[in-house]
Enzyme design. Structure first.
Site, PDB file in Angstrom:
ATOM      1  N   GLN A 174       0.843  -1.199   0.000  1.00 31.69           N
ATOM      2  CA  GLN A 174       0.000   0.000   0.000  1.00 31.69           C
ATOM      3  C   GLN A 174       0.875   1.244   0.000  1.00 31.69           C
ATOM      4  OE1 GLN A 174      -2.562   0.316   3.432  1.00 31.69           O
ATOM      5  NE2 GLN A 174      -1.129  -0.751   4.766  1.00 31.69           N
ATOM      6  N   HIS A 196      -2.447  -0.162  -4.108  1.00 33.84           N
ATOM      7  CA  HIS A 196      -3.502   0.389  -3.257  1.00 33.84           C
ATOM      8  C   HIS A 196      -3.895   1.783  -3.732  1.00 33.84           C
ATOM      9  CE1 HIS A 196      -5.396   2.227   0.368  1.00 33.84           C
ATOM     10  NE2 HIS A 196      -5.953   1.032   0.451  1.00 33.84           N
ATOM     11  N   ASP A 240      -7.711   1.024  -4.460  1.00 37.71           N
ATOM     12  CA  ASP A 240      -8.823   1.257  -3.537  1.00 37.71           C
ATOM     13  C   ASP A 240      -9.376   2.656  -3.787  1.00 37.71           C
ATOM     14  OD1 ASP A 240     -10.612   1.375  -1.454  1.00 37.71           O
ATOM     15  OD2 ASP A 240      -9.171   0.849   0.108  1.00 37.71           O
ATOM     16  N   GLU A 277     -11.108  -1.927  -5.445  1.00 34.18           N
ATOM     17  CA  GLU A 277     -11.685  -2.097  -4.110  1.00 34.18           C
ATOM     18  C   GLU A 277     -12.647  -0.961  -3.788  1.00 34.18           C
ATOM     19  OE1 GLU A 277     -10.163  -2.322   0.556  1.00 34.18           O
ATOM     20  OE2 GLU A 277      -8.746  -2.692  -1.086  1.00 34.18           O
ATOM     21  N   ASP A 311     -15.148  -3.987   0.460  1.00 35.06           N
ATOM     22  CA  ASP A 311     -14.489  -3.353   1.600  1.00 35.06           C
ATOM     23  C   ASP A 311     -15.540  -2.689   2.484  1.00 35.06           C
ATOM     24  OD1 ASP A 311     -12.925  -2.059   3.433  1.00 35.06           O
ATOM     25  OD2 ASP A 311     -11.955  -0.721   2.021  1.00 35.06           O
ATOM     26  N   GLN A 333     -12.260  -8.352   1.275  1.00 33.75           N
ATOM     27  CA  GLN A 333     -11.200  -8.037   2.228  1.00 33.75           C
ATOM     28  C   GLN A 333     -11.628  -8.508   3.610  1.00 33.75           C
ATOM     29  OE1 GLN A 333      -8.535  -4.609   4.418  1.00 33.75           O
ATOM     30  NE2 GLN A 333      -9.884  -3.957   2.791  1.00 33.75           N
ATOM     31  N   LYS A 335     -10.872  -7.748   6.984  1.00 33.08           N
ATOM     32  CA  LYS A 335     -10.182  -6.668   7.707  1.00 33.08           C
ATOM     33  C   LYS A 335      -9.914  -7.131   9.136  1.00 33.08           C
ATOM     34  CE  LYS A 335     -13.292  -3.816   6.402  1.00 33.08           C
ATOM     35  NZ  LYS A 335     -14.187  -3.028   5.577  1.00 33.08           N
TER      36      LYS A 335
END
Length: 429
Positions: A174, A196, A240, A277, A311, A333, A335
């Protein structure tokens, strides 16, 4: 049997910040490392504030000490997550109800001890904050590994009934806002999934999404230029967008103009695989599932090869199962801080087995080195599709922590050796 003798809690720092996502989406302006404007999400004193953590120390009967870190995601309190995590508020919880439940328990029994943390209640009768369950379960995993003289990967595999990976799980780097500089560092190091990008505003994506297209075009060019020499390097691009594409296009998402835009993204990323994402944020789980499934079906009908990653509103184990059951994403994802105990993250990854949805073991830049190392073992134990490089947004540190932890675990298990001089991985006999 080795018993847990004491439980201590130590306040600490996390690897990034807590950010008020709703305030940022409403236009809070960057001011150097901070943001201008007033917070919107309950619990925040300012739009960006220092991340916090709690280190959990379990002293065992043989004198060893097991550790784990309680941490919460960068965008705490958003998208259905638990509220902002303040260390001072939760220190008494760890040394109170948690200690009362765990002292005297056999350290070897990770599965039983981890399940017990799901049942512990605070003095007010509430379940433990997900960050507490997260850190305590890491410490319990470490305790079981120490007591059993085994890797954390093996302890988790026994608890989850899995056959662990025999190679490092692909790491997802990321970039933070340094989306070009850090992406170039990822390419030089041959990172399997990147970058990312942190496209969390219309300004960054472009009024009609044009800046994201331009970025992917640049990234494809730089991949060809900077990727490891002499290697068959074909990374997966993963960006993302924090729901911003939903702000640009709005529902319904099965319109031709939406599919055409994703086709533009696909063409810009060519020849590298692309996954996007959080394309939209519809304000609730059922609404999000409907929108994601609508877009996924539209892309399939149009023959646009872009994978969608769930997400927003995909936080708990129940959320993960709902997205998978609805076929609303190509990737979910998991998390890790939002799932609570690390065993719950492992169960969520396992739920994707036998479906057409892959599991990305994610988390947040706002974790710690301790929690990142624990997650590396979850990734290995479940053979996840990819695992996040964390903590922090500088890339190098998080990548080093996660990649090296997996390599050490695999070496201990006799599964794998680090690449040799010619770049080829050599398995142990």
């Amino acid at each position: 049997m080795t018993t847990i003798e004491t439980v201590r809690a130590v306040p600490g720092a996390s690897g990034f910040f807590f950010d008020d996502q709703r305030a940022i989406k409403r236009g809070a302006e960057r001011d150097g490392a901070a943001y201008r404007g007033d917070p919107v999400t309950p619990g925040f004193d300012r739009v960006r504030q220092a991340g916090e953590a709690i280190s959990v120390l379990l002293e065992l009967g043989d004198g060893t000490v097991a550790t784990g870190d309680c941490a919460a995601v960068q965008y705490s309190g958003a998208g259905g997550r638990d509220p902002l995590f303040r260390a001072a508020e939760f220190l008494p919880v760890v040394e109170g109800p948690v200690a009362d439940a765990l002292v005297g328990r056999p350290a070897e029994r990770f599965a039983e001890n981890a399940a017990l943390t799901e049942e512990i209640r605070t003095a007010s009768g509430d379940p433990l904050h997900t960050a507490i369950r997260y850190g305590v379960s890491q410490a319990l995993l470490d305790a079981a590994a120490k007591a059993r003289r085994a890797t954390k990967t093996d302890v988790l595999a026994d608890a989850l009934g899995t056959d662990p990976a025999d190679r490092p799980v692909p790491v997802f780097g990321q970039s933070g806002d340094a989306r070009r500089d850090n992406a170039e560092k990822m390419l030089l190091k041959g990172v399997p999934v990147l970058p990312h990008g942190l496209f969390n505003s219309v300004e960054k994506v472009g009024e009609s999404g044009e800046r994201l297209v331009e970025y992917l075009d640049w990234l494809a060019d730089r991949t060809a230029e900077l990727g490891p020499a002499g290697a068959d390097y074909s990374p997966r691009f993963h960006v993302d967008v924090y729901g911003v594409l939903g702000e640009i296009f709005e529902a319904p998402y099965d319109r031709p103009e939406v599919a055409d835009y994703f086709a533009d993204l696909r063409a810009a990323a060519d020849p590298y695989p692309l996954q996007v994402e959080g394309p939209m944020d519809e304000g609730g789980r059922e609404e999000q599932i409907y929108a994601m499934a609508e877009l996924r079906d539209a892309l399939a009908d149009a023959g646009v090869g872009v994978d969608l990653v769930a997400d927003e509103w995909c936080n708990t184990f129940d959320d993960v199962t709902a997205f998978v059951d609805a076929g609303a994403a190509d990737v979910v994802q998991v998390k890790t801080p939002d799932l609570g105990g690390v065993h719950r993250s492992g169960e969520a990854v396992r739920y994707c087995e036998g479906t057409d949805t892959r599991a990305y073991l994610g988390g947040t830049c706002n974790e710690t080195a301790e929690s990142a190392r624990a997650c590396a073992h979850v990734a290995l134990a479940t053979d996840a599709a990819q695992v996040l490089a964390k903590p922090g947004m500088g890339f190098d540190e998080g990548y080093m922590i996660v990649e090296n932890e997996m390599r050490r675990a695999l070496a201990r298990r006799g599964d794998w050796r680090a690449p040799v001089a010619n770049g080829e991985a050599v398995a142990d006999d």
